[in-house]
Write a protein that holds these residues in place. Structure first.
Motif, mmCIF file in Angstrom:
data_model
loop_
_atom_site.group_PDB
_atom_site.id
_atom_site.type_symbol
_atom_site.label_atom_id
_atom_site.label_comp_id
_atom_site.label_asym_id
_atom_site.label_seq_id
_atom_site.Cartn_x
_atom_site.Cartn_y
_atom_site.Cartn_z
ATOM 1 N N LEU A 24 -6.367 8.001 -17.834
ATOM 2 C CA LEU A 24 -4.926 7.760 -17.923
ATOM 3 C C LEU A 24 -4.351 7.458 -16.542
ATOM 4 N N LEU A 25 -4.771 8.193 -15.535
ATOM 5 C CA LEU A 25 -4.310 7.952 -14.176
ATOM 6 C C LEU A 25 -4.691 6.538 -13.727
ATOM 7 N N ALA A 26 -5.901 6.105 -14.023
ATOM 8 C CA ALA A 26 -6.331 4.750 -13.661
ATOM 9 C C ALA A 26 -5.428 3.709 -14.330
ATOM 10 N N ALA A 27 -5.072 3.939 -15.578
ATOM 11 C CA ALA A 27 -4.172 3.004 -16.275
ATOM 12 C C ALA A 27 -2.798 2.984 -15.615
ATOM 13 N N ARG A 28 -2.303 4.144 -15.216
ATOM 14 C CA ARG A 28 -0.997 4.217 -14.544
ATOM 15 C C ARG A 28 -1.062 3.578 -13.155
ATOM 16 N N HIS B 182 0.834 -1.201 0.000
ATOM 17 C CA HIS B 182 0.000 0.000 0.000
ATOM 18 C C HIS B 182 0.872 1.257 0.000
ATOM 19 N N ALA B 183 1.883 1.272 0.853
ATOM 20 C CA ALA B 183 2.778 2.430 0.930
ATOM 21 C C ALA B 183 3.511 2.641 -0.394
ATOM 22 N N ALA B 184 4.005 1.563 -0.993
ATOM 23 C CA ALA B 184 4.722 1.669 -2.267
ATOM 24 C C ALA B 184 3.792 2.159 -3.375
ATOM 25 N N LEU B 185 2.574 1.622 -3.411
ATOM 26 C CA LEU B 185 1.608 2.045 -4.429
ATOM 27 C C LEU B 185 1.254 3.516 -4.250
ATOM 28 N N THR B 186 1.013 3.921 -3.035
ATOM 29 C CA THR B 186 0.640 5.311 -2.759
ATOM 30 C C THR B 186 1.720 6.280 -3.242
ATOM 31 N N GLU B 187 2.976 5.950 -3.012
ATOM 32 C CA GLU B 187 4.071 6.816 -3.464
ATOM 33 C C GLU B 187 4.121 6.901 -4.984
ATOM 34 N N ARG B 188 3.953 5.779 -5.656
ATOM 35 C CA ARG B 188 3.972 5.765 -7.131
ATOM 36 C C ARG B 188 2.790 6.556 -7.701
ATOM 37 N N VAL B 189 1.622 6.366 -7.105
ATOM 38 C CA VAL B 189 0.436 7.080 -7.582
ATOM 39 C C VAL B 189 0.595 8.579 -7.369
ATOM 40 N N LYS B 190 1.182 8.979 -6.268
ATOM 41 C CA LYS B 190 1.378 10.406 -5.987
ATOM 42 C C LYS B 190 2.217 11.074 -7.068
ATOM 43 N N LEU C 287 -0.089 14.814 -13.482
ATOM 44 C CA LEU C 287 -1.348 15.030 -14.204
ATOM 45 C C LEU C 287 -2.236 16.083 -13.547
ATOM 46 N N HIS C 288 -1.795 16.610 -12.407
ATOM 47 C CA HIS C 288 -2.567 17.601 -11.639
ATOM 48 C C HIS C 288 -3.927 17.044 -11.229
ATOM 49 N N LEU C 289 -3.904 15.813 -10.737
ATOM 50 C CA LEU C 289 -5.119 15.146 -10.285
ATOM 51 C C LEU C 289 -4.945 14.694 -8.843
ATOM 52 N N ARG C 290 -6.052 14.470 -8.171
ATOM 53 C CA ARG C 290 -6.033 14.043 -6.770
ATOM 54 C C ARG C 290 -6.960 12.847 -6.571
ATOM 55 N N PRO C 291 -6.437 11.639 -6.739
ATOM 56 C CA PRO C 291 -7.285 10.472 -6.458
ATOM 57 C C PRO C 291 -7.484 10.320 -4.960
#
Length: 102
Positions: free
Chosen positions: A87-91, A42-50, A56-60
């Motif tokens: 695109l963010l969902a794909a990333r 979870h921590a690793a995913l959160t960092e990558r998503v950030k 992309l100037h988005l805030r999931p």
């Protein structure tokens, strides 16, 4: 050559793109995914998503329950889903594969 899309064609294009993202469900103008991850993943995913979301100037919305991570992408205030959000969902899917395969 540049092609102009009307709003109907754009919506169809986004819907087609969403069908390629397995596990994502659409809730109005948002998309959502629940991932089975441990705390380290979870921590690793959160960092990558950030990193991607900032670019992309988005805030999931990312939240943690005891055995899973929930991600929600989209405004939810009546604004339509954008190409950037898809695109963010794909990333996010790419990041998920990366953190679970290592």
């Amino acid at each position: 050559m540049r092609v102009l899309f009307n709003s109907r064609a754009k919506h169809d294009y986004l819907s087609d793109a969403l069908t390629l993202l397995s596990g994502w469900t659409r809730e109005g103008e948002q998309i959502r995914r629940t991932l089975a991850l441990d705390d380290t993943q979870h921590a690793a995913l959160t960092e990558r998503v950030k990193v991607v979301a900032d670019a992309l100037h988005l805030r999931p919305e990312i939240s943690r329950s005891p055995d899973s991570t929930q991600i929600r992408v989209g405004h939810g205030n009546g604004e339509p889903l954008t190409e950037g959000e898809v695109l963010l969902a794909a990333r996010i899917e790419d990041a998920y594969r990366a953190v679970t395969e290592s």
